[in-house]
Design a protein around this motif. Structure first.
Motif, PDB file in Angstrom:
ATOM      1  N   THR A 104       0.858  -1.179   0.000  1.00 23.04           N
ATOM      2  CA  THR A 104       0.000   0.000   0.000  1.00 23.04           C
ATOM      3  C   THR A 104       0.897   1.232   0.000  1.00 23.04           C
ATOM      4  O   THR A 104       2.100   1.122   0.286  1.00 23.04           O
ATOM      5  CB  THR A 104      -0.886   0.029   1.254  1.00 23.04           C
ATOM      6  OG1 THR A 104      -0.024   0.118   2.416  1.00 23.04           O
ATOM      7  CG2 THR A 104      -1.734  -1.246   1.364  1.00 23.04           C
ATOM      8  N   PRO A 105       0.353   2.424  -0.286  1.00 24.04           N
ATOM      9  CA  PRO A 105       1.182   3.632  -0.198  1.00 24.04           C
ATOM     10  C   PRO A 105       1.838   3.783   1.171  1.00 24.04           C
ATOM     11  O   PRO A 105       3.029   4.077   1.272  1.00 24.04           O
ATOM     12  CB  PRO A 105       0.194   4.759  -0.489  1.00 24.04           C
ATOM     13  CG  PRO A 105      -0.836   4.134  -1.369  1.00 24.04           C
ATOM     14  CD  PRO A 105      -0.985   2.733  -0.840  1.00 24.04           C
ATOM     15  N   GLN A 106       1.048   3.574   2.232  1.00 32.52           N
ATOM     16  CA  GLN A 106       1.599   3.705   3.578  1.00 32.52           C
ATOM     17  C   GLN A 106       2.647   2.626   3.851  1.00 32.52           C
ATOM     18  O   GLN A 106       3.652   2.874   4.520  1.00 32.52           O
ATOM     19  CB  GLN A 106       0.487   3.624   4.624  1.00 32.52           C
ATOM     20  CG  GLN A 106      -0.499   4.778   4.563  1.00 32.52           C
ATOM     21  CD  GLN A 106      -1.729   4.436   3.729  1.00 32.52           C
ATOM     22  OE1 GLN A 106      -1.649   3.659   2.767  1.00 32.52           O
ATOM     23  NE2 GLN A 106      -2.859   5.026   4.093  1.00 32.52           N
ATOM     24  N   ALA A 153       3.365   0.350   9.513  1.00 29.75           N
ATOM     25  CA  ALA A 153       4.431  -0.071   8.598  1.00 29.75           C
ATOM     26  C   ALA A 153       5.805   0.235   9.180  1.00 29.75           C
ATOM     27  O   ALA A 153       6.740  -0.563   9.041  1.00 29.75           O
ATOM     28  CB  ALA A 153       4.263   0.610   7.246  1.00 29.75           C
ATOM     29  N   ILE A 154       5.938   1.382   9.833  1.00 33.05           N
ATOM     30  CA  ILE A 154       7.217   1.730  10.469  1.00 33.05           C
ATOM     31  C   ILE A 154       7.503   0.774  11.625  1.00 33.05           C
ATOM     32  O   ILE A 154       8.633   0.317  11.819  1.00 33.05           O
ATOM     33  CB  ILE A 154       7.200   3.188  10.950  1.00 33.05           C
ATOM     34  CG1 ILE A 154       7.114   4.135   9.750  1.00 33.05           C
ATOM     35  CG2 ILE A 154       8.452   3.501  11.769  1.00 33.05           C
ATOM     36  CD1 ILE A 154       6.894   5.594  10.129  1.00 33.05           C
ATOM     37  N   LEU A 212      10.724   4.910   5.585  1.00 30.61           N
ATOM     38  CA  LEU A 212      10.814   5.808   6.735  1.00 30.61           C
ATOM     39  C   LEU A 212      11.291   5.098   7.996  1.00 30.61           C
ATOM     40  O   LEU A 212      11.692   5.753   8.958  1.00 30.61           O
ATOM     41  CB  LEU A 212       9.460   6.469   7.002  1.00 30.61           C
ATOM     42  CG  LEU A 212       9.033   7.550   6.018  1.00 30.61           C
ATOM     43  CD1 LEU A 212       7.652   8.090   6.404  1.00 30.61           C
ATOM     44  CD2 LEU A 212      10.038   8.678   5.958  1.00 30.61           C
ATOM     45  N   GLY A 213      11.252   3.767   7.995  1.00 28.71           N
ATOM     46  CA  GLY A 213      11.717   3.037   9.162  1.00 28.71           C
ATOM     47  C   GLY A 213      13.157   3.330   9.513  1.00 28.71           C
ATOM     48  O   GLY A 213      13.560   3.193  10.673  1.00 28.71           O
ATOM     49  N   ASP A 214      13.947   3.746   8.524  1.00 25.76           N
ATOM     50  CA  ASP A 214      15.339   4.118   8.771  1.00 25.76           C
ATOM     51  C   ASP A 214      15.509   5.612   9.023  1.00 25.76           C
ATOM     52  O   ASP A 214      16.631   6.076   9.217  1.00 25.76           O
ATOM     53  CB  ASP A 214      16.214   3.721   7.568  1.00 25.76           C
ATOM     54  CG  ASP A 214      16.421   2.221   7.498  1.00 25.76           C
ATOM     55  OD1 ASP A 214      16.464   1.582   8.562  1.00 25.76           O
ATOM     56  OD2 ASP A 214      16.546   1.683   6.373  1.00 25.76           O
TER      57      ASP A 214
END
Length: 203
Positions: A13-15, A53-54, A22-24
């Protein structure tokens, strides 16, 4: 795990794709409540699905760091690289994933990457401030596709070297990747199903 693996494991998904990157970047605790990721939403708020997701990214990283196969892979790298061996194995696992892609997905790698970039391109138009700064060169220079080649891994490590606080020749470790390629493949194949199971369980 590095970007290709996180993008593979995240919800498609986009998220999900954005959270894989973005997790990094995002540090610290995540907001417990957040506004939807939609046009007009405050750009400094994180969508709940994006937070998920993060969080998944972080849990996959935790699994990876403590997994015996990952540690075995680290031991395959020259000790001169010290604590950077963990970073190097993250990148080497993306190389292995790219090379064994058909074992993990029915979707060709090129098609998957086109879907990832197409999704993130649309998100960039919606929330440009949320996009990590490395996305534009990643997209333009085809970083993810280049992970399938040893030369691409060497280039990725040279890029990473420029961001180190203390200079270290990360790209020299490519010789370990070449010398122990079969070992890294064996380690990855033993480890990755557990990462997939974690992702499918929602972290």
């Amino acid at each position: 795990m590095n970007w290709l693996a996180h993008l593979f494991l995240t919800p498609k998904t986009p998220q999900g794709f954005l959270g894989a990157l973005l997790g990094d970047v995002v540090r610290g605790p995540l907001p417990s409540r957040a506004t939807p990721l939609q046009e007009g939403a405050p750009r400094d708020d994180l969508d709940a699905a994006l937070c998920d997701a993060i969080t998944l990214h972080r849990r996959i990283d935790s699994l990876t760091a403590t997994h015996p196969m990952f540690r075995q892979s680290c031991a395959r790298i020259d000790p001169v690289h010290g604590h950077y061996r963990r970073v190097l194995v993250d990148v080497f696992y993306d190389y292995v994933l790219a090379h064994t892609w058909s074992q993990w997905s029915n979707e060709p790698l090129a098609v998957f990457l086109a879907r990832v970039h197409g999704t993130l391109d649309g998100l960039h138009a919606l929330m440009p401030e949320a996009m990590p700064p490395f996305y534009a060169p990643m997209r333009a220079q085809g970083w993810l596709a280049s992970y399938a080649e040893v030369d691409g891994i060497a280039l990725a490590l040279r890029r990473m070297r420029t961001r180190l606080r203390r200079d270290h020749p990360l790209e020299d470790a490519v010789r370990d990747l070449v010398a122990h390629r079969d070992g890294f493949v064996t380690d990855f194949r033993a480890f990755f199903p557990e990462a997939i199971a974690l992702a499918q369980a929602g972290g």
